[in-house]
Design a protein around this motif. Structure first.
Motif, PDB file in Angstrom:
ATOM      1  N   THR A   1     -19.889 -52.250  19.886  1.00  0.00           N
ATOM      2  CA  THR A   1     -21.076 -52.228  19.023  1.00  0.00           C
ATOM      3  C   THR A   1     -22.293 -52.198  19.836  1.00  0.00           C
ATOM      4  O   THR A   1     -23.475 -51.580  19.405  1.00  0.00           O
ATOM      5  CB  THR A   1     -21.007 -53.598  18.345  1.00  0.00           C
ATOM      6  N   HIS A   2     -22.306 -52.933  20.963  1.00  0.00           N
ATOM      7  CA  HIS A   2     -23.659 -53.064  21.741  1.00  0.00           C
ATOM      8  C   HIS A   2     -23.819 -51.519  22.076  1.00  0.00           C
ATOM      9  O   HIS A   2     -24.782 -50.940  22.326  1.00  0.00           O
ATOM     10  CB  HIS A   2     -23.729 -53.770  23.030  1.00  0.00           C
ATOM     11  N   ALA A   3     -22.917 -50.659  22.568  1.00  0.00           N
ATOM     12  CA  ALA A   3     -23.191 -49.188  22.958  1.00  0.00           C
ATOM     13  C   ALA A   3     -23.536 -48.399  21.877  1.00  0.00           C
ATOM     14  O   ALA A   3     -24.513 -47.661  22.127  1.00  0.00           O
ATOM     15  CB  ALA A   3     -21.615 -48.813  23.520  1.00  0.00           C
ATOM     16  N   ILE A   4     -23.061 -48.423  20.903  1.00  0.00           N
ATOM     17  CA  ILE A   4     -23.606 -47.880  19.595  1.00  0.00           C
ATOM     18  C   ILE A   4     -24.981 -48.230  19.252  1.00  0.00           C
ATOM     19  O   ILE A   4     -25.985 -47.285  19.121  1.00  0.00           O
ATOM     20  CB  ILE A   4     -22.865 -48.357  18.207  1.00  0.00           C
ATOM     21  N   GLN A   5     -25.607 -49.531  19.563  1.00  0.00           N
ATOM     22  CA  GLN A   5     -26.826 -49.924  19.112  1.00  0.00           C
ATOM     23  C   GLN A   5     -27.750 -49.007  20.426  1.00  0.00           C
ATOM     24  O   GLN A   5     -28.867 -48.664  19.956  1.00  0.00           O
ATOM     25  CB  GLN A   5     -26.839 -51.309  19.107  1.00  0.00           C
ATOM     26  N   ALA A   6     -27.220 -49.046  21.221  1.00  0.00           N
ATOM     27  CA  ALA A   6     -28.139 -48.629  22.524  1.00  0.00           C
ATOM     28  C   ALA A   6     -28.115 -47.276  22.366  1.00  0.00           C
ATOM     29  O   ALA A   6     -29.199 -46.524  22.835  1.00  0.00           O
ATOM     30  CB  ALA A   6     -27.159 -48.856  23.771  1.00  0.00           C
ATOM     31  N   LEU A   7     -27.052 -46.456  22.028  1.00  0.00           N
ATOM     32  CA  LEU A   7     -27.438 -44.882  21.837  1.00  0.00           C
ATOM     33  C   LEU A   7     -28.300 -44.608  20.492  1.00  0.00           C
ATOM     34  O   LEU A   7     -28.941 -43.621  20.174  1.00  0.00           O
ATOM     35  CB  LEU A   7     -25.880 -44.416  21.552  1.00  0.00           C
ATOM     36  N   ARG A   8     -28.077 -45.554  19.472  1.00  0.00           N
ATOM     37  CA  ARG A   8     -29.136 -45.365  18.240  1.00  0.00           C
ATOM     38  C   ARG A   8     -30.502 -45.483  18.696  1.00  0.00           C
ATOM     39  O   ARG A   8     -31.482 -44.832  17.837  1.00  0.00           O
ATOM     40  CB  ARG A   8     -28.863 -46.260  17.229  1.00  0.00           C
ATOM     41  N   THR A   9     -30.730 -46.182  19.793  1.00  0.00           N
ATOM     42  CA  THR A   9     -32.268 -46.507  20.218  1.00  0.00           C
ATOM     43  C   THR A   9     -33.061 -45.158  20.625  1.00  0.00           C
ATOM     44  O   THR A   9     -34.026 -45.014  20.745  1.00  0.00           O
ATOM     45  CB  THR A   9     -32.353 -47.377  21.216  1.00  0.00           C
ATOM     46  N   ILE A  10     -31.901 -44.212  21.203  1.00  0.00           N
ATOM     47  CA  ILE A  10     -32.455 -42.795  21.771  1.00  0.00           C
ATOM     48  C   ILE A  10     -32.725 -41.992  20.481  1.00  0.00           C
ATOM     49  O   ILE A  10     -31.941 -41.740  19.743  1.00  0.00           O
ATOM     50  CB  ILE A  10     -31.400 -42.265  22.535  1.00  0.00           C
ATOM     51  N   HIS A  11     -34.145 -41.422  20.279  1.00  0.00           N
ATOM     52  CA  HIS A  11     -34.357 -40.694  19.515  1.00  0.00           C
ATOM     53  C   HIS A  11     -34.487 -39.078  19.441  1.00  0.00           C
ATOM     54  O   HIS A  11     -35.241 -38.431  18.725  1.00  0.00           O
ATOM     55  CB  HIS A  11     -35.842 -41.298  18.862  1.00  0.00           C
ATOM     56  N   VAL A  12     -33.826 -38.873  20.724  1.00  0.00           N
ATOM     57  CA  VAL A  12     -33.664 -37.369  20.949  1.00  0.00           C
ATOM     58  C   VAL A  12     -32.190 -37.246  20.206  1.00  0.00           C
ATOM     59  O   VAL A  12     -31.139 -37.526  20.706  1.00  0.00           O
ATOM     60  CB  VAL A  12     -33.368 -37.155  22.287  1.00  0.00           C
TER      61      VAL A  12
ATOM     62  N   GLY B   1     -26.405 -38.806  19.458  1.00  0.00           N
ATOM     63  CA  GLY B   1     -25.941 -39.217  18.071  1.00  0.00           C
ATOM     64  C   GLY B   1     -24.421 -39.052  17.798  1.00  0.00           C
ATOM     65  O   GLY B   1     -23.954 -39.790  17.187  1.00  0.00           O
ATOM     66  N   GLU B   2     -24.093 -37.893  18.132  1.00  0.00           N
ATOM     67  CA  GLU B   2     -22.766 -37.486  17.914  1.00  0.00           C
ATOM     68  C   GLU B   2     -21.709 -38.659  18.785  1.00  0.00           C
ATOM     69  O   GLU B   2     -20.677 -39.124  18.126  1.00  0.00           O
ATOM     70  CB  GLU B   2     -22.137 -36.163  18.934  1.00  0.00           C
ATOM     71  N   ALA B   3     -22.196 -39.031  20.007  1.00  0.00           N
ATOM     72  CA  ALA B   3     -21.575 -39.947  20.812  1.00  0.00           C
ATOM     73  C   ALA B   3     -21.457 -41.500  20.004  1.00  0.00           C
ATOM     74  O   ALA B   3     -20.371 -42.141  19.896  1.00  0.00           O
ATOM     75  CB  ALA B   3     -21.953 -40.253  22.276  1.00  0.00           C
ATOM     76  N   ALA B   4     -22.529 -41.689  19.275  1.00  0.00           N
ATOM     77  CA  ALA B   4     -22.710 -42.892  18.648  1.00  0.00           C
ATOM     78  C   ALA B   4     -21.548 -42.713  17.286  1.00  0.00           C
ATOM     79  O   ALA B   4     -21.043 -43.745  16.927  1.00  0.00           O
ATOM     80  CB  ALA B   4     -24.010 -43.241  18.097  1.00  0.00           C
ATOM     81  N   ASP B   5     -21.512 -41.464  16.506  1.00  0.00           N
ATOM     82  CA  ASP B   5     -20.637 -41.479  15.543  1.00  0.00           C
ATOM     83  C   ASP B   5     -19.214 -41.635  15.799  1.00  0.00           C
ATOM     84  O   ASP B   5     -18.462 -42.267  15.365  1.00  0.00           O
ATOM     85  CB  ASP B   5     -20.740 -40.296  14.725  1.00  0.00           C
TER      86      ASP B   5
END
Length: 605
Positions: free
Chosen positions: A267-278, A283-287
């Motif tokens: 969950t923390h990893a997903i949140q960290a990736l979602r903060t990247i606005h590139v 985004g694919e990694a977060a999905d």
């Protein structure tokens, strides 16, 4: 349909190829030229007995082959497929639209000068009987030696049924007859039980009682074995599941725990990736991590339920006892519980048939009487249709015979219903049969069929096949075939009719009528006729002449041991006119040629 007939070293024919027309083909030639050898070739590929005397002098063997174009769903193709010589799934890569649904069958026969003949179907050696069965679906020969095929009552019944178009009635009767036979078998079983049968019934009852006492359920043994395994390994399961949950989500084991599990980390990893606005890869990694986390949550939920389940350790003995009972059943009537249950149900039906109590016997007798009545009703319906068809067919055939120079001759078809009350069959000791008594019925109904032919005025009616010359019988068969042509062929040309001696004793106007009727039959079937009459040959679509050829002339000069050889050639145009002229007058004068041309022009339907 016969597409090609090839012959080698058969009698005087060293080599010949015949390609009959799909309609009517005439085979002509001088007497003694060898026309009969072509008929012999067809008989050979039809499974007839081979004679080494027909092998050409000096040749090692005679050989004949017929190529037939057939319906791939027809009886002939089916027999070839059953014999293992025809691949049901083979298809051409680019088939001709007109050939879709068709097949070619190759029937050949080799007759050595010494030794046994060899029958070959589509390149595979087969028993002569197989070749004969296939050919019987393709070729019908009407010659003096082949008329007895319709002399048997069975063949006459089959022919009448075809004319009657009684397939629906025969199917209904066949079904009722089979049901009657089944009831006879049951009745015989219960009324003729012996000690072994009673022992069998006792065994079945005891077995059913044992199975019912245990009362197995499908799949119950496997379910219990799985449960036993869990009980026996409950401590190990609890420890392993607890450790796994602690690593994945510690709160599932201890609600007060602050330890971070795999789910929290993802969950923390997903949140960290979602903060990247590139966008793109982040985004694919977060999905993908969200999908993984959803699967992980399902696993945690499933494992949590395992922790909550309480295995009954104290019930282990009961589980083992039940498994032992079920194993005993599968050992005796298995291998699975489903097999045990199916065996029990089948045994229950078998006991009913083995039950020889007076009440049971009377019950089966009543059922048998009902089945007999149904069969009688179906047989009577079939008999009525046969009688109507018999009258119509006999009248049509008699009219055709009059046009074939056989005025005064006639055919009567008798459909005689067997008497229920008399001529009843008896058993070995003279007693009337009971359980197996189906009189007056048999597998084909309630009728005896008989074809009676009157060959000339004043002649007594005699059984067909024993009452006329070969020529008269050939014309009778032609009349019969004409009467059922449409019903037999149903628009196809799979059947080839061959007539030999059909013109014996015929001439003048009657010969013209004979040729006309052969041509009429050729509209629905392939017809090949061996004839010496120009009035018959002129109606043919194709004509072949059998004659002593050049090879034979050379053979005459070869010395005293030379043999006569025969050639077979198709004649067309002027050559055919000359052949018809020869048949008319024995010469090729201007008058006979003119007459021949007129005859060919007039011989059209």
């Amino acid at each position: 349909m016969l597409e090609e007939l090839e012959v080698r070293n058969l009698g005087p024919i060293r080599s010949a190829v015949l390609t009959p027309d799909k309609g009517m083909t005439a085979i002509t030639g001088e007497t003694g030229a060898g026309k009969s050898m072509l008929l012999s070739a067809i008989q050979l590929i039809s499974g007839a007995k081979a004679s080494v005397g027909r092998v050409s002098a000096g040749a090692e063997s005679a050989w004949a082959q017929g190529i037939f174009d057939v319906d791939e769903n027809g009886n002939a193709a089916g027999l070839a497929q059953d014999a293992g010589v025809l691949d049901a799934d083979s298809e051409e890569t680019d088939p001709d639209p007109d050939e879709i649904g068709r097949r070619e069958l190759f029937l050949s026969r080799t007759v050595p000068a010494s030794g046994r003949s060899r029958a070959v179907l589509c390149g595979h050696s087969v028993p002569r009987s197989v070749l004969g069965n296939v050919a019987a679906e393709l070729v019908t020969i009407h010659g003096q030696a082949d008329q007895l095929r319709l002399a048997s009552p069975a063949r006459q019944r089959e022919f009448l049924d075809m004319a009657a178009d009684d397939g629906v009635e025969r199917a209904a009767y066949r079904q009722s007859w089979e049901q009657l036979q089944a009831m006879d078998q049951r009745l015989n079983t219960v009324t003729n039980q012996e000690a072994s049968t009673r022992q069998r019934a006792d065994y079945l009852r005891e077995s059913i009682e044992q199975i019912n006492k245990v009362d197995p359920k499908p799949g119950e043994d496997e379910e219990l074995k799985g449960k036993r395994s869990r009980v026996e390994n409950s401590a190990e399961i609890a420890q392993g599941v607890g450790s796994a949950l602690s690593a994945l989500d510690a709160s599932q084991v201890d609600s007060d725990s602050d330890a971070q599990g795999a789910s929290d980390a993802i969950t923390h990893a997903i949140q960290a990736l979602r903060t990247i606005h590139v966008g793109g890869a982040f985004g694919e990694a977060a999905d993908r991590l969200e999908s993984l986390n959803a699967d992980l949550s399902d696993i945690v939920f499933s494992l949590s339920n395992e922790v909550d389940s309480d295995e009954d350790v104290d019930g282990l003995d009961a589980i083992n006892s039940r498994i032992h009972e079920l194993d005993e059943l599968t050992r005796r009537w298995g291998p699975t519980l489903e097999d045990v249950i199916a065996w029990r149900d089948k045994a229950a039906f078998e006991i009913e048939d083995l039950d020889a109590s007076p009440e049971k016997v009377e019950e089966i007798k009543a059922q048998r009487k009902q089945a007999f009545d149904v069969a009688m009703k179906s047989a009577e319906a079939l008999s009525r249709k046969r009688k109507l068809a018999a009258t119509a067919l006999a009248n049509t055939v008699t009219k055709e015979l009059a046009a074939l120079a056989m005025a005064g001759s006639g055919l009567e078809i008798r459909v005689v219903r067997r008497n229920v009350a008399s001529n009843k069959p008896t058993g070995k000791n003279g007693e009337t049969q009971t359980a197996s008594d189906t009189w007056p019925l048999d597998a084909n109904g309630i009728d005896d069929i008989e074809f009676l032919f009157t060959p000339f005025p004043g002649s007594p009616q005699l059984p067909m096949g024993k009452s006329a010359s070969g020529g008269e019988l050939s014309r009778l068969m032609l009349a019969l075939e004409l009467s059922v042509a449409e019903k037999r062929t149903s628009g196809s040309r799979d059947m080839t009719f061959i007539f030999d001696e059909v013109d014996a004793g015929v001439g003048g106007k009657a010969a013209v009528e004979l040729g006309k009727r052969l041509s009429k039959l050729a509209q629905t079937s392939q017809v090949i006729v061996v004839t010496h009459l120009a009035q018959v040959a002129s109606w043919a679509d194709t004509q072949f002449v059998v004659s002593k050829g050049k090879a034979a002339a050379k053979a005459k000069n070869a010395g005293p041991k030379a043999t006569v050889e025969t050639t077979v050639n198709e004649v067309t145009g002027d050559a055919r006119i000359h052949e018809i002229a020869r048949m008319l007058s024995g010469s090729e004068s201007a008058t006979s040629l003119t007459h021949a041309k007129e005859l060919l022009d007039e011989s059209r339907l």
